[in-house]
Design a protein around this motif. Sequence first.
Motif, PDB file in Angstrom:
ATOM      1  N   PRO A  14       0.825  -1.205   0.000  1.00  0.00           N
ATOM      2  CA  PRO A  14       0.000   0.000   0.000  1.00  0.00           C
ATOM      3  C   PRO A  14       0.862   1.259   0.000  1.00  0.00           C
ATOM      4  O   PRO A  14       2.009   1.250   0.443  1.00  0.00           O
ATOM      5  N   ALA A  19      -4.794   3.784   3.734  1.00  0.00           N
ATOM      6  CA  ALA A  19      -5.443   2.491   3.961  1.00  0.00           C
ATOM      7  C   ALA A  19      -5.746   1.811   2.631  1.00  0.00           C
ATOM      8  O   ALA A  19      -6.150   2.461   1.664  1.00  0.00           O
ATOM      9  N   ALA A  20      -5.528   0.507   2.598  1.00  0.00           N
ATOM     10  CA  ALA A  20      -5.814  -0.278   1.397  1.00  0.00           C
ATOM     11  C   ALA A  20      -6.489  -1.582   1.822  1.00  0.00           C
ATOM     12  O   ALA A  20      -6.137  -2.165   2.854  1.00  0.00           O
ATOM     13  N   LEU A  21      -7.456  -2.032   1.025  1.00  0.00           N
ATOM     14  CA  LEU A  21      -8.155  -3.290   1.309  1.00  0.00           C
ATOM     15  C   LEU A  21      -7.381  -4.438   0.676  1.00  0.00           C
ATOM     16  O   LEU A  21      -7.082  -4.412  -0.520  1.00  0.00           O
ATOM     17  N   ARG A  22      -7.062  -5.437   1.481  1.00  0.00           N
ATOM     18  CA  ARG A  22      -6.293  -6.574   0.998  1.00  0.00           C
ATOM     19  C   ARG A  22      -6.895  -7.884   1.531  1.00  0.00           C
ATOM     20  O   ARG A  22      -7.434  -7.929   2.638  1.00  0.00           O
ATOM     21  N   ARG A  40     -10.578 -10.334   4.943  1.00  0.00           N
ATOM     22  CA  ARG A  40     -10.412  -9.162   4.082  1.00  0.00           C
ATOM     23  C   ARG A  40     -10.203  -7.994   5.028  1.00  0.00           C
ATOM     24  O   ARG A  40     -11.110  -7.642   5.793  1.00  0.00           O
ATOM     25  N   ALA A  41      -9.022  -7.384   4.988  1.00  0.00           N
ATOM     26  CA  ALA A  41      -8.651  -6.420   6.024  1.00  0.00           C
ATOM     27  C   ALA A  41      -8.136  -5.126   5.419  1.00  0.00           C
ATOM     28  O   ALA A  41      -7.637  -5.088   4.288  1.00  0.00           O
ATOM     29  N   LEU A  42      -8.264  -4.056   6.216  1.00  0.00           N
ATOM     30  CA  LEU A  42      -7.616  -2.798   5.863  1.00  0.00           C
ATOM     31  C   LEU A  42      -6.164  -2.861   6.322  1.00  0.00           C
ATOM     32  O   LEU A  42      -5.875  -3.252   7.461  1.00  0.00           O
ATOM     33  N   LEU A  44      -2.441  -0.753   6.597  1.00  0.00           N
ATOM     34  CA  LEU A  44      -1.735   0.529   6.551  1.00  0.00           C
ATOM     35  C   LEU A  44      -0.244   0.279   6.753  1.00  0.00           C
ATOM     36  O   LEU A  44       0.151  -0.490   7.640  1.00  0.00           O
ATOM     37  N   HIS A  61      -5.990  -4.171  10.085  1.00  0.00           N
ATOM     38  CA  HIS A  61      -7.274  -3.910  10.737  1.00  0.00           C
ATOM     39  C   HIS A  61      -8.234  -5.048  10.380  1.00  0.00           C
ATOM     40  O   HIS A  61      -8.870  -5.036   9.328  1.00  0.00           O
TER      41      HIS A  61
END
Length: 207
Positions: A14, A19-22, A40-42, A44, A61
């Motif tokens: 990221p 923040a990126a969804l991965r 499926r988490a955020l 950073l 997250h």
Amino acid sequence: RHCYEALTHGSAMPKPRFAALRSLFRPTSSATDKKEMLDRALVLWFPEPRSFTGEDVLELHLHGSRAVVAAVVDALGEVSPSVRAAERGEFSRRAFENGKMDLTEIEGLADLIAAETAAQRRLALLQMGGQMKGRYEAWRAELKKFLAYAEAVIDFGEEVDETVLDEIIPSVKKVYQQIGETTSDRGRGEIIRSGVRVAIVGPPNAG
């Protein structure tokens, strides 16, 4: 970074501090569970030195169920045996060791975490923001200047105008007064931090 690459199976890192969804997967070479999704988490990414501790920091997250957290923690253990849970206060200790916070700011952070009233929160934020540090550093600078003048008169008395000491005496008295006012506040700050115990004494159901 190695843990991130293992959990995301090589997904792009990221952008720092965004923040990126991965999708997080179990890092295993088994053909049957190679793509077992854990969550499926955020995510950073905070590269050093612009992080709380001054070190590389990766935040995951997660959805907060015990099953999800346990699966991700187990997966991190598979990535590296050195991965472990942080000890109590370890992030603050590392921030101090790396020069990101001083002891007064860390004390303010601890008070903020434990704050139960608005007054406690306000006092903790002031201290964590460096108010006490600024005051102490100003006193330290003044005291070092006074000491330099005094040492100059002692070491080079015949070459230094002794009236220099007379000129700094008002400043010395001012700093002395400021320190005295701070240390003789009758514990008002401590009362705010710790709260006040009140005993209500009287007949039962007296109102």
